[in-house]
Design a protein around this motif. Structure first.
Motif, mmCIF file in Angstrom:
data_model
loop_
_atom_site.group_PDB
_atom_site.id
_atom_site.type_symbol
_atom_site.label_atom_id
_atom_site.label_comp_id
_atom_site.label_asym_id
_atom_site.label_seq_id
_atom_site.Cartn_x
_atom_site.Cartn_y
_atom_site.Cartn_z
ATOM 1 N N ASP A 1 0.773 -1.267 0.084
ATOM 2 C CA ASP A 1 -0.046 -0.159 0.021
ATOM 3 C C ASP A 1 0.702 1.225 -0.016
ATOM 4 O O ASP A 1 0.428 2.352 0.491
ATOM 5 C CB ASP A 1 -0.844 -0.072 1.294
ATOM 6 C CG ASP A 1 -2.134 -1.162 1.014
ATOM 7 O OD1 ASP A 1 -2.362 -1.449 0.203
ATOM 8 O OD2 ASP A 1 -2.331 -1.424 2.101
ATOM 9 N N LYS A 2 2.207 1.249 -0.224
ATOM 10 C CA LYS A 2 3.027 2.416 -0.367
ATOM 11 C C LYS A 2 3.522 2.522 -1.863
ATOM 12 O O LYS A 2 4.095 1.771 -2.253
ATOM 13 C CB LYS A 2 4.343 2.197 0.678
ATOM 14 C CG LYS A 2 5.099 3.431 0.270
ATOM 15 C CD LYS A 2 6.315 3.580 1.562
ATOM 16 C CE LYS A 2 7.569 4.196 1.531
ATOM 17 N NZ LYS A 2 6.906 5.754 1.361
ATOM 18 N N GLU B 1 10.589 10.613 -2.920
ATOM 19 C CA GLU B 1 9.595 9.904 -1.658
ATOM 20 C C GLU B 1 7.947 10.310 -2.396
ATOM 21 O O GLU B 1 7.868 11.428 -2.682
ATOM 22 C CB GLU B 1 9.712 10.929 -0.495
ATOM 23 C CG GLU B 1 11.060 10.450 -0.039
ATOM 24 C CD GLU B 1 11.339 11.180 1.305
ATOM 25 O OE1 GLU B 1 10.356 11.916 1.791
ATOM 26 O OE2 GLU B 1 12.510 11.048 1.805
ATOM 27 N N SER C 1 3.475 9.788 -1.626
ATOM 28 C CA SER C 1 2.665 9.533 -0.639
ATOM 29 C C SER C 1 1.266 9.865 -1.379
ATOM 30 O O SER C 1 1.383 10.728 -2.350
ATOM 31 C CB SER C 1 2.762 10.506 0.388
ATOM 32 O OG SER C 1 2.758 11.780 0.273
ATOM 33 N N GLU D 1 -3.276 10.143 -0.559
ATOM 34 C CA GLU D 1 -4.110 9.942 0.545
ATOM 35 C C GLU D 1 -5.606 10.308 -0.157
ATOM 36 O O GLU D 1 -5.571 11.095 -1.155
ATOM 37 C CB GLU D 1 -3.921 10.933 1.710
ATOM 38 C CG GLU D 1 -3.795 12.281 1.355
ATOM 39 C CD GLU D 1 -3.525 13.081 2.787
ATOM 40 O OE1 GLU D 1 -4.506 13.617 3.353
ATOM 41 O OE2 GLU D 1 -2.414 13.060 3.232
#
Length: 200
Positions: A169-170, A182, A184, A186
């Protein structure tokens, strides 16, 4: 790194709108006023005002790279990026190149993924249950947009020239150029995905 997301007040009066334009450079003011729809002008204005506030500046002034990505005049140590979609505006500030993207989730023809995404990304979407594919498309889309915005190239960089895989899930970037970043992602409320990419 700082990320600020803010909802747009589409009922903002023209008087307040014009007052807020005083905090924007003449060049950026002209761009904001060129939008045909008031809602688009508001989104653009919000992004620049949020950036002003985050950086503690009285008035924002930009220069642009050869791919039209805005940069701060006289401050190459601060990187920023702005994105807006629907009701939301997102601004990211970092000491390294940063890209942010927010997208409202809607119905999409998933054949677009086959045309624009990498083979692995398209296969990942198709491997999911039908009920999850639409969300997976928008999740990957925001991540890919955030990466190319961090690179500063916009859509001059083909979306299928790199792959983003979900590992536990990353999100993880795979690129022939051995680029590192990096990532991310959401959900914002139920109807938006927001992604952030910082080059390392």
């Amino acid at each position: 790194m700082r990320i600020v997301k803010h909802k747009v007040d589409f009922n903002l009066s023209k008087e307040k709108f014009n007052y807020c334009l005083n905090y924007i450079s003449e060049e950026e003011k002209d761009k904001i006023l060129r939008y045909k729809k008031y809602e688009d002008s508001l989104r653009s204005l919000y992004g620049k005002l949020i950036l002003n506030n985050m950086l503690g500046l009285n008035r924002i002034e930009f220069k642009y790279n050869k791919w039209k990505k805005p940069e701060l005049i006289d401050n190459s140590k601060i990187h920023f990026n702005i994105s807006h979609s629907g009701e939301w505006v997102v601004v990211g500030v970092a000491t390294k190149p940063i890209g942010v993207d927010i997208q409202k989730i809607g119905k999409i023809d998933l054949s677009i993924a086959k045309s624009y995404f990498s083979k692995d990304e398209n296969e990942y979407i198709l491997s999911l249950p039908q009920s999850r594919r639409n969300d997976a498309f928008f999740m990957l889309w925001t991540l890919k947009e955030a990466f190319i915005k961090a690179k500063g190239m916009g859509l001059y960089m083909p979306l299928d020239s790199f792959t983003i895989k979900m590992l536990d899930d990353k999100p993880v970037l795979y690129s022939d150029k051995n680029e590192a970043c990096e990532l991310s992602v959401e959900k914002v409320e139920e109807n938006y995905f927001m992604a952030v990419c910082v080059l390392t």
